[in-house]
Structure formats: structure tokens, C-alpha cells
Design a protein around this motif. Structure first.
Motif, mmCIF file in Angstrom:
data_model
loop_
_atom_site.group_PDB
_atom_site.id
_atom_site.type_symbol
_atom_site.label_atom_id
_atom_site.label_comp_id
_atom_site.label_asym_id
_atom_site.label_seq_id
_atom_site.Cartn_x
_atom_site.Cartn_y
_atom_site.Cartn_z
ATOM 1 N N HIS A 34 -25.502 17.877 -1.885
ATOM 2 C CA HIS A 34 -26.358 18.348 -0.801
ATOM 3 C C HIS A 34 -26.106 17.661 0.533
ATOM 4 N N ASP A 35 -25.286 16.624 0.518
ATOM 5 C CA ASP A 35 -24.949 15.998 1.792
ATOM 6 C C ASP A 35 -23.756 16.677 2.459
ATOM 7 N N LYS A 36 -23.160 17.639 1.781
ATOM 8 C CA LYS A 36 -22.021 18.356 2.329
ATOM 9 C C LYS A 36 -22.475 19.491 3.235
ATOM 10 N N GLN A 37 -21.840 19.606 4.378
ATOM 11 C CA GLN A 37 -22.130 20.701 5.291
ATOM 12 C C GLN A 37 -21.253 21.904 4.939
ATOM 13 N N PRO A 38 -21.700 23.128 5.254
ATOM 14 C CA PRO A 38 -20.847 24.298 5.025
ATOM 15 C C PRO A 38 -19.481 24.106 5.686
ATOM 16 N N GLY A 39 -18.433 24.385 4.939
ATOM 17 C CA GLY A 39 -17.085 24.238 5.480
ATOM 18 C C GLY A 39 -16.387 22.965 5.069
ATOM 19 N N GLU A 40 -17.116 22.002 4.499
ATOM 20 C CA GLU A 40 -16.499 20.763 4.038
ATOM 21 C C GLU A 40 -15.967 20.927 2.621
ATOM 22 N N VAL A 41 -14.834 20.283 2.353
ATOM 23 C CA VAL A 41 -14.290 20.268 0.996
ATOM 24 C C VAL A 41 -15.091 19.298 0.137
ATOM 25 N N TRP A 42 -15.425 19.723 -1.083
ATOM 26 C CA TRP A 42 -16.026 18.827 -2.060
ATOM 27 C C TRP A 42 -14.887 18.132 -2.803
ATOM 28 N N ASN A 43 -14.772 16.850 -2.631
ATOM 29 C CA ASN A 43 -13.657 16.110 -3.189
ATOM 30 C C ASN A 43 -13.894 15.747 -4.659
ATOM 31 N N GLN A 44 -12.808 15.615 -5.403
ATOM 32 C CA GLN A 44 -12.899 15.390 -6.844
ATOM 33 C C GLN A 44 -13.659 14.119 -7.231
ATOM 34 N N PRO A 45 -13.441 12.988 -6.552
ATOM 35 C CA PRO A 45 -14.167 11.775 -6.978
ATOM 36 C C PRO A 45 -15.679 11.917 -6.876
ATOM 37 N N GLU A 46 -16.182 12.526 -5.780
ATOM 38 C CA GLU A 46 -17.633 12.670 -5.633
ATOM 39 C C GLU A 46 -18.183 13.721 -6.591
ATOM 40 N N ILE A 47 -17.409 14.757 -6.855
ATOM 41 C CA ILE A 47 -17.813 15.738 -7.865
ATOM 42 C C ILE A 47 -17.921 15.061 -9.226
ATOM 43 N N GLN A 48 -16.885 14.320 -9.572
ATOM 44 C CA GLN A 48 -16.842 13.700 -10.898
ATOM 45 C C GLN A 48 -17.969 12.697 -11.076
ATOM 46 N N GLU A 49 -18.286 11.947 -10.028
ATOM 47 C CA GLU A 49 -19.377 10.975 -10.118
ATOM 48 C C GLU A 49 -20.707 11.660 -10.424
ATOM 49 N N THR A 50 -20.967 12.777 -9.729
ATOM 50 C CA THR A 50 -22.216 13.508 -9.966
ATOM 51 C C THR A 50 -22.241 14.117 -11.356
ATOM 52 N N VAL A 51 -21.145 14.742 -11.761
ATOM 53 C CA VAL A 51 -21.070 15.378 -13.071
ATOM 54 C C VAL A 51 -21.257 14.357 -14.190
ATOM 55 N N GLU A 52 -20.620 13.216 -14.073
ATOM 56 C CA GLU A 52 -20.751 12.187 -15.109
ATOM 57 C C GLU A 52 -22.180 11.653 -15.173
ATOM 58 N N GLY A 53 -22.834 11.548 -14.010
ATOM 59 C CA GLY A 53 -24.225 11.116 -14.006
ATOM 60 C C GLY A 53 -25.126 12.098 -14.721
ATOM 61 N N ILE A 54 -24.884 13.381 -14.509
ATOM 62 C CA ILE A 54 -25.670 14.419 -15.188
ATOM 63 C C ILE A 54 -25.415 14.379 -16.694
ATOM 64 N N ARG A 55 -24.161 14.297 -17.070
ATOM 65 C CA ARG A 55 -23.808 14.297 -18.493
ATOM 66 C C ARG A 55 -24.336 13.081 -19.225
ATOM 67 N N SER A 56 -24.541 11.991 -18.500
ATOM 68 C CA SER A 56 -25.031 10.767 -19.153
ATOM 69 C C SER A 56 -26.438 10.951 -19.710
ATOM 70 N N TYR A 57 -27.136 12.004 -19.278
ATOM 71 C CA TYR A 57 -28.470 12.301 -19.797
ATOM 72 C C TYR A 57 -28.444 13.437 -20.821
ATOM 73 N N GLY A 58 -27.242 13.772 -21.291
ATOM 74 C CA GLY A 58 -27.123 14.813 -22.308
ATOM 75 C C GLY A 58 -27.222 16.215 -21.755
ATOM 76 N N LEU A 59 -27.055 16.369 -20.452
ATOM 77 C CA LEU A 59 -27.137 17.670 -19.797
ATOM 78 C C LEU A 59 -25.753 18.091 -19.313
ATOM 79 N N HIS A 60 -25.503 19.399 -19.268
ATOM 80 C CA HIS A 60 -24.232 19.857 -18.724
ATOM 81 C C HIS A 60 -24.377 20.164 -17.231
ATOM 82 N N ALA A 61 -23.240 20.252 -16.570
ATOM 83 C CA ALA A 61 -23.204 20.484 -15.116
ATOM 84 C C ALA A 61 -22.328 21.687 -14.803
#
Length: 356
Positions: A34-61
Motif C-alpha cells: 500500500h505504500d506503492k503509488q500507481p505506476g511504481e514497480v513492485w520489487n521482488q524482495p518487498e513482495i517476498q517479505e510480505t508474502v513470507e510474513g503472511i504465510r508465517s501465520y498459515g495463510l496464503h497470499a
């Protein structure tokens, strides 16, 4: 169906992941950077960090809501080429993290629009409210001033950092017709859908909310006819819908169960919420219970059951209950109640117990 819950992130949401994983039958979250503005690339490291945080609670992303479209793409400006290239890179990066669906919208300037974010209902709870007469007789400038004065009155697209840009953006659309917007959407989809097919990630457009023109801006995803045209722009299963019972249900001519049957092969994501419509064009969001609003949520869930829906589904906007301090429309309590209501209907149908 795969039940999920929208989550705004650890820095933007009063609801915690360890709250969500306690809701029975809920297996994942719809998330975004949500800190990304329209037009910005979502980079792999920040994506992966968020996804891993979600998965750590047994939830999928597996569902992202939303990767917002830059206004230059909607306007059809030459710079759209650059922004589409960035969007394509974001698609590739999300696919590498296991994302399967991207929810997005093509509404000019604003996302959903309401005139009151805490309208009191009869039981003392509060909810999002749309007053048609107020919208018809207020300028965007006046509404912006109201929002600026009240920091609690926030909506997507109305964030404080965008306020000084909104009138300029509205002015850019003065000569953009609905047909122009359709053409710009077609151009966008022709560029991104082949990449989605390659990456096995589905695009799911959200309908306009409300499903009619606001402030003279063109809106094109508001009816059955619009959905038919949308899926025909690029004939691919990866070009699909986020079918929202609340956004479409604000218009009395939209038959949500019939749409579910008609577009069953293109519904990649389902939002379920109820609204109570008034004859003057106003509507207020209610509990998910069929008796509380104008959208028969029992028939909506029944339609999904009849088509054997195996896609992602979530409760949409909820009321604010029991003094909860939360994002408008996005508290824990009422949406959790909505999940249990939907799953109760589904379980009953699974056992053959519902008789129409």
C-alpha cells in the motif's frame, strides 16, 4: 470456494494476521503493497517479505488487491507505454511469489465514493453511506475541502497527498468519453494478458462503485452489458472479473445471481456484501444478512454453489461494531460475521438443506 480476508498490511490495518487466521474457514488474505503509488514497480524482495510474513501465520497470499492503474494508462497518453511496461514487470514479480489473481479497477481519478463513512444505523452500528442528492449538488472541490477538514473522512483516491492533484486529473478527463476509456482499457489488456497467460496469473477487474458516472467522469464497468463487453475485449480466461455484489448491487437493474451464472468462467475473485437501496438513489451498507439489505445474499451464495465456484471469495465492506477503531468499512468483527454467514449458507447447500 476459497475464503479469504482483505488485509491492509502491518502498518496500515487495525486487524492483525493472527486475528484473521482465527476466523473459521479462512485460508488467505487479499493484500497489496500500500505504500506503492500507481505506476511504481513492485520489487521482488518487498513482495517476498510480505508474502513470507503472511504465510508465517498459515495463510496464503495468492490474491493481490490491488495493483492500481496509473492515470496515464486510463487517459491513453503516450507515457502509458512506460507505465504498462512497469505493470508487466510487477505481474512477473508477483507470479514468482505464487500470486494467482490480481484485482484492479479502471475507474478514473477515484476508487469507491461515499458521502459519509460513519452513518449510524438503527442498531447503533455505523456504515458507509452514499447520498445521491449530495453528490449531484456538490463540486469535487467542495468535497475535497470537507475531506481535508476531517482526517477521518478518507477514501481510496482521496488520500491527503493526492488532494492537490485531483482537480487537475478531473480536468484531464473533460474530453475523454466512455468509448475512449473502453479503447484505453482494451489497449492495456492486449499488452498485459499475454504476460498473464505466460505467468499463470489472472486479471480480475472490479466494477465501478457506485455503478454510474460521478462528477461527470466516465465509468464503464457498471452493468451486465459492460461485463459482456469487458470479457470480449481480449478473449482469454485470464481476462476476468472481480464480481462485487455490493458495487453492482447498488443499481436495482443488476441481477447478481444471473451474472454469476453468465460469467461463471471469468469470475476469478468474488466480493460479497449487502447494500440497502433507497428510491432516491441513496444506499447504505448493511450486514451481510439477506434480510438487512436489498441484495439477497442467500441467492448470491446459492448461485456460486450452483456453478461449482472454486475461486477466491471474501466478505466486503462491513459495519463498524462494538466500538471498534478501524479503517472505514474494514473492521474485523462484521466481516468475520459475514464469513460465518456465507459459510453457513454454503454448508447448508452442501448438505442439500436449502429449499428455495
Amino acid at each position: 470456494m476459497k475464503m479469504i480476508f482483505r488485509w491492509y498490511g502491518k502498518n496500515n490495518d487495525s486487524v492483525l494476521l493472527n486475528h484473521i487466521n482465527q476466523i473459521p474457514g479462512t485460508d488467505g488474505v487479499a493484500w497489496a503493497l500500500h505504500d506503492k503509488q500507481p505506476g511504481e514497480v513492485w520489487n521482488q524482495p518487498e513482495i517476498q517479505e510480505t508474502v513470507e510474513g503472511i504465510r508465517s501465520y498459515g495463510l496464503h497470499a495468492e490474491v493481490v488487491e490491488s495493483v492500481n492503474i496509473h492515470e496515464d494508462i486510463k487517459l491513453g497518453l503516450p507515457s502509458r507505454v512506460e507505465y504498462i511496461e512497469k505493470y508487466v514487470q510487477t505481474i512477473r514479480n508477483l507470479a514468482s511469489a505464487g500470486v494467482k489473481v490480481i484485482c484492479y479497477n479502471f475507474m478514473p481519478v477515484f476508487d469507491w465514493i461515499r458521502t459519509d463513512l460513519h452513518k449510524e444505523l438503527e442498531d447503533g452500528s455505523t456504515a458507509l453511506f452514499y447520498e445521491n442528492n449530495k453528490i449531484q449538488h456538490i463540486t469535487p472541490e467542495a468535497l475535497i475541502k470537507k475531506i481535508t477538514k476531517n482526517p477521518e473522512f478518507t477514501m481510496p483516491g482521496w488520500e491527503p497527498e493526492r488532494l492537490d492533484q485531483i482537480q487537475t486529473l478531473i480536468d484531464q478527463y473533460k474530453n475523454i468519453t466512455e468509448e475512449d476509456l473502453w479503447e484505453h482499457l482494451r489497449y492495456f489488456l492486449e499488452k498485459v494478458i499475454p504476460v498473464c497467460e505466460e505467468c499463470d496469473i489472472r486479471m480480475a477487474i472490479h466494477p465501478d462503485d457506485p455503478p454510474w458516472s460521478v462528477f461527470g467522469l466516465p465509468r464503464i464497468i457498471s452493468s451486465r452489458k459492460d461485463l459482456q463487453r469487458l470479457v470480449g475485449l481480449v478473449d482469454s480466461e485470464y481476462n476476468g472479473l472481480t464480481l462485487c455484489s455490493g458495487a453492482l448491487g447498488a443499481h436495482p437493474e443488476n441481477n447478481i445471481p444471473a451474472m454469476i451464472h453468465e460469467f461463471k468462467d471469468r469470475i476469478h475473485f468474488a466480493h460479497v456484501r449487502n447494500v440497502r437501496r433507497y428510491d432516491n438513489g441513496d444506499f447504505i451498507e448493511t450486514s451481510h444478512r439477506a434480510a438487512d439489505g436489498s441484495v439477497d445474499i442467500v441467492k448470491v451464495i446459492q448461485a456460486y454453489h450452483e456453478i461449482g465456484y472454486e475461486g477466491y471469495i471474501r466478505p466486503d465492506h462491513g459495519r463498524h461494531l462494538w466500538g471498534e477503531n478501524c479503517r472505514p468499512g474494514y473492521g474485523l468483527y462484521d466481516r468475520a460475521l459475514g464469513i460465518m454467514y456465507m459459510l453457513g449458507i454454503w454448508d447448508t447447500l452442501e448438505k442439500g438443506g436449502y429449499k428455495q
